[in-house]
Design a protein around this motif. Structure first.
Motif, PDB file in Angstrom:
ATOM      1  N   LEU A   1       0.826  -1.203   0.000  1.00  0.00           N
ATOM      2  CA  LEU A   1       0.000   0.000   0.000  1.00  0.00           C
ATOM      3  C   LEU A   1       0.858   1.250   0.000  1.00  0.00           C
ATOM      4  CD1 LEU A   1      -2.732  -0.891   2.669  1.00  0.00           C
ATOM      5  CD2 LEU A   1      -3.007  -0.856   0.180  1.00  0.00           C
ATOM      6  N   LEU A   2       0.287   2.325  -0.535  1.00  0.00           N
ATOM      7  CA  LEU A   2       0.871   3.652  -0.433  1.00  0.00           C
ATOM      8  C   LEU A   2       0.048   4.458   0.569  1.00  0.00           C
ATOM      9  CD1 LEU A   2       1.406   4.341  -4.243  1.00  0.00           C
ATOM     10  CD2 LEU A   2       3.212   3.929  -2.557  1.00  0.00           C
ATOM     11  N   PRO A   3       0.680   5.234   1.446  1.00  0.00           N
ATOM     12  CA  PRO A   3      -0.084   6.060   2.395  1.00  0.00           C
ATOM     13  C   PRO A   3      -1.108   6.919   1.660  1.00  0.00           C
ATOM     14  CG  PRO A   3       2.255   6.127   2.913  1.00  0.00           C
ATOM     15  CD  PRO A   3       2.129   5.409   1.599  1.00  0.00           C
ATOM     16  N   ALA A   4      -2.313   7.016   2.220  1.00  0.00           N
ATOM     17  CA  ALA A   4      -3.390   7.769   1.571  1.00  0.00           C
ATOM     18  C   ALA A   4      -4.308   8.358   2.629  1.00  0.00           C
ATOM     19  CB  ALA A   4      -4.172   6.874   0.616  1.00  0.00           C
ATOM     20  N   TYR A   5      -4.819   9.566   2.338  1.00  0.00           N
ATOM     21  CA  TYR A   5      -5.669  10.273   3.284  1.00  0.00           C
ATOM     22  C   TYR A   5      -6.796  10.970   2.530  1.00  0.00           C
ATOM     23  CZ  TYR A   5      -1.482   9.634   6.111  1.00  0.00           C
ATOM     24  OH  TYR A   5      -0.400   9.072   6.764  1.00  0.00           O
ATOM     25  N   LEU A   6      -7.933  11.110   3.192  1.00  0.00           N
ATOM     26  CA  LEU A   6      -9.065  11.825   2.609  1.00  0.00           C
ATOM     27  C   LEU A   6      -8.935  13.326   2.841  1.00  0.00           C
ATOM     28  CD1 LEU A   6     -12.482  10.007   3.256  1.00  0.00           C
ATOM     29  CD2 LEU A   6     -11.246  10.288   1.109  1.00  0.00           C
ATOM     30  N   ASN A   7      -9.319  14.087   1.832  1.00  0.00           N
ATOM     31  CA  ASN A   7      -9.536  15.536   1.924  1.00  0.00           C
ATOM     32  C   ASN A   7      -8.277  16.394   2.022  1.00  0.00           C
ATOM     33  OD1 ASN A   7     -12.338  15.007   1.938  1.00  0.00           O
ATOM     34  ND2 ASN A   7     -12.281  14.675   4.162  1.00  0.00           N
ATOM     35  N   GLU A   8      -7.171  15.860   2.531  1.00  0.00           N
ATOM     36  CA  GLU A   8      -5.958  16.643   2.662  1.00  0.00           C
ATOM     37  C   GLU A   8      -4.745  15.727   2.618  1.00  0.00           C
ATOM     38  OE1 GLU A   8      -6.424  18.601   6.373  1.00  0.00           O
ATOM     39  OE2 GLU A   8      -6.025  16.814   7.567  1.00  0.00           O
ATOM     40  N   PRO A   9      -3.563  16.265   2.307  1.00  0.00           N
ATOM     41  CA  PRO A   9      -2.379  15.419   2.186  1.00  0.00           C
ATOM     42  C   PRO A   9      -1.893  14.808   3.496  1.00  0.00           C
ATOM     43  CG  PRO A   9      -2.072  17.508   1.035  1.00  0.00           C
ATOM     44  CD  PRO A   9      -3.309  17.638   1.857  1.00  0.00           C
ATOM     45  N   GLY A  10      -2.341  15.342   4.638  1.00  0.00           N
ATOM     46  CA  GLY A  10      -1.889  14.800   5.911  1.00  0.00           C
ATOM     47  C   GLY A  10      -0.388  14.961   6.077  1.00  0.00           C
ATOM     48  N   PHE A  11       0.316  13.844   6.311  1.00  0.00           N
ATOM     49  CA  PHE A  11       1.763  13.900   6.524  1.00  0.00           C
ATOM     50  C   PHE A  11       2.559  13.829   5.222  1.00  0.00           C
ATOM     51  CE2 PHE A  11      -0.117  11.891  10.309  1.00  0.00           C
ATOM     52  CZ  PHE A  11       0.282  12.803  11.281  1.00  0.00           C
ATOM     53  N   LEU A  12       1.873  13.771   4.091  1.00  0.00           N
ATOM     54  CA  LEU A  12       2.555  13.559   2.820  1.00  0.00           C
ATOM     55  C   LEU A  12       3.243  14.833   2.337  1.00  0.00           C
ATOM     56  CD1 LEU A  12      -0.190  11.488   0.942  1.00  0.00           C
ATOM     57  CD2 LEU A  12       1.736  10.633   2.302  1.00  0.00           C
ATOM     58  N   LYS A  13       4.479  14.697   1.901  1.00  0.00           N
ATOM     59  CA  LYS A  13       5.206  15.807   1.292  1.00  0.00           C
ATOM     60  C   LYS A  13       5.130  15.743  -0.230  1.00  0.00           C
ATOM     61  CE  LYS A  13       6.519  17.108   5.372  1.00  0.00           C
ATOM     62  NZ  LYS A  13       5.862  18.269   6.012  1.00  0.00           N
ATOM     63  N   GLU A  14       5.057  14.540  -0.759  1.00  0.00           N
ATOM     64  CA  GLU A  14       4.901  14.312  -2.197  1.00  0.00           C
ATOM     65  C   GLU A  14       3.620  13.509  -2.378  1.00  0.00           C
ATOM     66  OE1 GLU A  14       8.334  12.272  -3.604  1.00  0.00           O
ATOM     67  OE2 GLU A  14       9.731  13.599  -2.547  1.00  0.00           O
ATOM     68  N   TRP A  15       2.713  13.993  -3.198  1.00  0.00           N
ATOM     69  CA  TRP A  15       1.414  13.336  -3.261  1.00  0.00           C
ATOM     70  C   TRP A  15       0.784  13.424  -4.641  1.00  0.00           C
ATOM     71  CZ3 TRP A  15      -1.615  17.335  -4.718  1.00  0.00           C
ATOM     72  CH2 TRP A  15      -1.361  18.602  -4.209  1.00  0.00           C
ATOM     73  N   VAL A  16      -0.188  12.524  -4.836  1.00  0.00           N
ATOM     74  CA  VAL A  16      -1.077  12.547  -5.997  1.00  0.00           C
ATOM     75  C   VAL A  16      -2.485  12.735  -5.468  1.00  0.00           C
ATOM     76  CG1 VAL A  16      -1.944  11.283  -7.996  1.00  0.00           C
ATOM     77  CG2 VAL A  16       0.437  10.991  -7.288  1.00  0.00           C
ATOM     78  N   ALA A  17      -3.164  13.781  -5.907  1.00  0.00           N
ATOM     79  CA  ALA A  17      -4.549  14.024  -5.500  1.00  0.00           C
ATOM     80  C   ALA A  17      -5.478  13.411  -6.541  1.00  0.00           C
ATOM     81  CB  ALA A  17      -4.818  15.518  -5.356  1.00  0.00           C
ATOM     82  N   LYS A  18      -6.366  12.519  -6.076  1.00  0.00           N
ATOM     83  CA  LYS A  18      -7.279  11.816  -6.978  1.00  0.00           C
ATOM     84  C   LYS A  18      -8.722  12.137  -6.609  1.00  0.00           C
ATOM     85  CE  LYS A  18      -4.154   7.865  -7.581  1.00  0.00           C
ATOM     86  NZ  LYS A  18      -4.016   6.391  -7.510  1.00  0.00           N
ATOM     87  N   PRO A  19      -9.535  12.595  -7.563  1.00  0.00           N
ATOM     88  CA  PRO A  19     -10.966  12.780  -7.264  1.00  0.00           C
ATOM     89  C   PRO A  19     -11.598  11.436  -6.957  1.00  0.00           C
ATOM     90  CG  PRO A  19     -10.539  13.068  -9.616  1.00  0.00           C
ATOM     91  CD  PRO A  19      -9.204  12.936  -8.958  1.00  0.00           C
ATOM     92  N   LEU A  20     -12.516  11.423  -6.006  1.00  0.00           N
ATOM     93  CA  LEU A  20     -13.056  10.156  -5.517  1.00  0.00           C
ATOM     94  C   LEU A  20     -13.713   9.319  -6.615  1.00  0.00           C
ATOM     95  CD1 LEU A  20     -14.597  11.170  -2.051  1.00  0.00           C
ATOM     96  CD2 LEU A  20     -12.279  10.375  -2.598  1.00  0.00           C
ATOM     97  N   HIS A  21     -14.295   9.976  -7.627  1.00  0.00           N
ATOM     98  CA  HIS A  21     -14.969   9.248  -8.700  1.00  0.00           C
ATOM     99  C   HIS A  21     -14.207   9.314 -10.017  1.00  0.00           C
ATOM    100  CE1 HIS A  21     -18.973  10.252  -6.426  1.00  0.00           C
ATOM    101  NE2 HIS A  21     -18.247   9.342  -5.799  1.00  0.00           N
ATOM    102  N   GLY A  22     -12.981   9.766  -9.988  1.00  0.00           N
ATOM    103  CA  GLY A  22     -12.233  10.017 -11.215  1.00  0.00           C
ATOM    104  C   GLY A  22     -11.925   8.764 -12.016  1.00  0.00           C
ATOM    105  N   ARG A  23     -11.740   8.962 -13.334  1.00  0.00           N
ATOM    106  CA  ARG A  23     -11.411   7.868 -14.246  1.00  0.00           C
ATOM    107  C   ARG A  23     -10.422   8.365 -15.295  1.00  0.00           C
ATOM    108  NH1 ARG A  23     -16.299   6.547 -12.282  1.00  0.00           N
ATOM    109  NH2 ARG A  23     -16.808   4.330 -12.091  1.00  0.00           N
ATOM    110  N   GLU A  24      -9.612   7.423 -15.790  1.00  0.00           N
ATOM    111  CA  GLU A  24      -8.694   7.672 -16.911  1.00  0.00           C
ATOM    112  C   GLU A  24      -7.751   8.847 -16.663  1.00  0.00           C
ATOM    113  OE1 GLU A  24      -8.366   5.788 -19.435  1.00  0.00           O
ATOM    114  OE2 GLU A  24     -10.190   4.593 -19.544  1.00  0.00           O
ATOM    115  N   GLY A  25      -7.400   9.088 -15.402  1.00  0.00           N
ATOM    116  CA  GLY A  25      -6.457  10.149 -15.092  1.00  0.00           C
ATOM    117  C   GLY A  25      -7.038  11.545 -15.055  1.00  0.00           C
ATOM    118  N   ASP A  26      -8.357  11.683 -15.279  1.00  0.00           N
ATOM    119  CA  ASP A  26      -8.971  13.011 -15.277  1.00  0.00           C
ATOM    120  C   ASP A  26      -8.802  13.696 -13.919  1.00  0.00           C
ATOM    121  OD1 ASP A  26      -9.745  12.759 -17.862  1.00  0.00           O
ATOM    122  OD2 ASP A  26     -11.890  12.545 -17.473  1.00  0.00           O
ATOM    123  N   ASN A  27      -8.430  14.970 -13.948  1.00  0.00           N
ATOM    124  CA  ASN A  27      -8.336  15.864 -12.784  1.00  0.00           C
ATOM    125  C   ASN A  27      -7.259  15.473 -11.771  1.00  0.00           C
ATOM    126  OD1 ASN A  27     -11.603  15.919 -13.478  1.00  0.00           O
ATOM    127  ND2 ASN A  27     -10.696  17.935 -13.065  1.00  0.00           N
TER     128      ASN A  27
END
Length: 409
Positions: free
Chosen positions: A286-312
């Motif tokens: 697993l990769l560390p992941a958090y809802l709504n904010e990056p939390g402790f992450l310094k490098e992150w990928v933000a993914k929309p909850l319903h996103g597909r095909e890399g959109d947004n």
């Protein structure tokens, strides 16, 4: 895992289209054509790698079911689907409604480290025809003596047989949205008709927009006013819930047996990633992941909850500041630790590990030029560095798998 070069078959384009892959070519606004199918290369696994990755996918599926139970409690909020949809998903999960398939996306570089899960496409996964069919025929033409990580076709037939046995149903409606114009959803639905027919179902194709509601029967019906008892739909649950008939879906007693079932809303949602990390912190896959904010992450990928095909998707990492366009994000975000994709001479693969009834059954590989696997990625076939099983050689010689190309339209 190695990326090796291969000579494309002279008639590869005609062959993949005959096998249902009619959506390989994308024409850009400037007239440039981009090909999705790429057989100028292939990825080769060792058998040990395949066996390890199979265990990883199956373990991850079990963990995802536990994470779904956690999400169903509402502990992480309504995850962008709303309280009624969350309650419906929870009821479906409690009832253990049967499912068929899903596709994990994993990062794996073949260098000995653990594979890392990116997400689970468990409601409307595509990429099926190329993984189950087209790459199998490529293998027979190019490397018939080799094995391939691909038992998807046979596993789907087994699962549809199991569903028919357990439910006692015999007629299956199969629907897709005609709003998808590339032909991928249409052909994926057609392929699912094919495997279900081989499993003994009588199948009926229908567009999602042609599904009706009969107030006298109090049931969903098709264009012939025939009651729909079992329905495979290639259309996301979160969109179904927003349709004018969405409130009817809450009446479980008056609904078809949906495939995929409503509890798959919990697995196709990117909130699953945060739930997994909450339940299994530090897990090597697993990769560390958090809802709504990056939390402790310094490098992150933000993914929309319903996103597909890399959109947004947004990437915040050293040397990378990316934000893809699209129509998602209002439903909320999940922030996942950034992990670079492997680099094979400028090609960045993601492994799509297919799961049917909880069993890992095959792999489809998409590669991109950049850090996001988007609409312009390439599908590249795979082999295993091992001889083809004798049973597979016999099937090939007798053309017993020729039905793979007989996709019902």
């Amino acid at each position: 895992m190695k990326r090796l070069l291969s000579e494309p078959r002279p008639d590869w384009k005609q062959k993949i289209e005959e096998q249902g892959l009619v959506f390989s070519t994308t024409t850009m606004p400037d007239g440039k054509k981009i090909e999705y199918w790429n057989e100028a290369a292939y990825y080769e696994f060792t058998m040990d790698e395949v066996e390890t990755l199979e265990v990883t996918a199956e373990d991850m599926h079990k963990m995802c079911l536990e994470a779904a139970k956690f999400l169903a409690t509402g502990a992480m909020g309504n995850i962008g689907i709303g309280p009624q949809a969350l309650e419906l998903a929870a009821e479906s999960l409690q009832a253990a409604d049967m499912d068929v398939y899903g596709r994990f996306d994993f990062i794996y570089d073949g260098q000995g480290g653990p594979a890392k899960m990116l997400e689970y496409n468990a409601d409307t996964p595509t990429g099926l025809i190329e993984a189950a069919v087209a790459q199998w025929f490529w293998l027979q033409d190019v490397f018939p003596e080799k094995d391939q990580w691909n038992g998807i076709h046979e596993a789907l037939i087994r699962q549809w047989k199991k569903m028919q046995y357990r439910t006692g149903m015999s007629t299956l409606h199969i629907a897709h949205s005609e709003a998808e114009e590339s032909g991928e959803d249409w052909m994926t639905a057609g392929y699912m008709r094919d495997v279900a027919s081989q499993a003994g179902w009588t199948t009926i194709g229908i567009n999602m927009s042609d599904i009706g509601w009969d107030p006298n029967l109090n049931r969903f019906v098709d264009l012939d006013n025939f009651m729909i008892s079992t329905m495979f739909k290639l259309y996301p649950w979160e969109l179904m819930m927003k349709e004018p008939f969405g409130h009817r879906l809450l009446q479980r007693a008056h609904n078809p047996r949906w495939v995929e079932p409503a509890w798959k809303m919990l697995l196709s949602n990117k909130a699953l990633l945060a739930a997994l990390w909450h339940l299994y912190p530090g897990h090597p896959n697993l990769l560390p992941a958090y809802l709504n904010e990056p939390g402790f992450l310094k490098e992150w990928v933000a993914k929309p909850l319903h996103g597909r095909e890399g959109d947004n998707i947004k990437i915040h990492a050293p040397g990378i500041s990316l934000e893809q366009p699209g129509g998602y994000g209002r439903e909320g975000w999940c922030y996942q630790q950034f992990h670079p994709l492997p680099d094979f001479d400028g090609n960045h693969p993601v492994l799509g590990l297919w799961v049917v009834d909880g069993e890992s059954v095959g792999c489809g590989i998409r590669e991109s030029d950049g850090p996001i696997t988007d609409y312009f990625c390439r599908f590249v076939p795979n082999t295993i560095d091992a001889p083809a099983p004798l049973s597979a050689q016999a099937l090939s010689s007798t053309s017993s798998k020729s039905s793979k190309a007989g996709i019902a339209l």
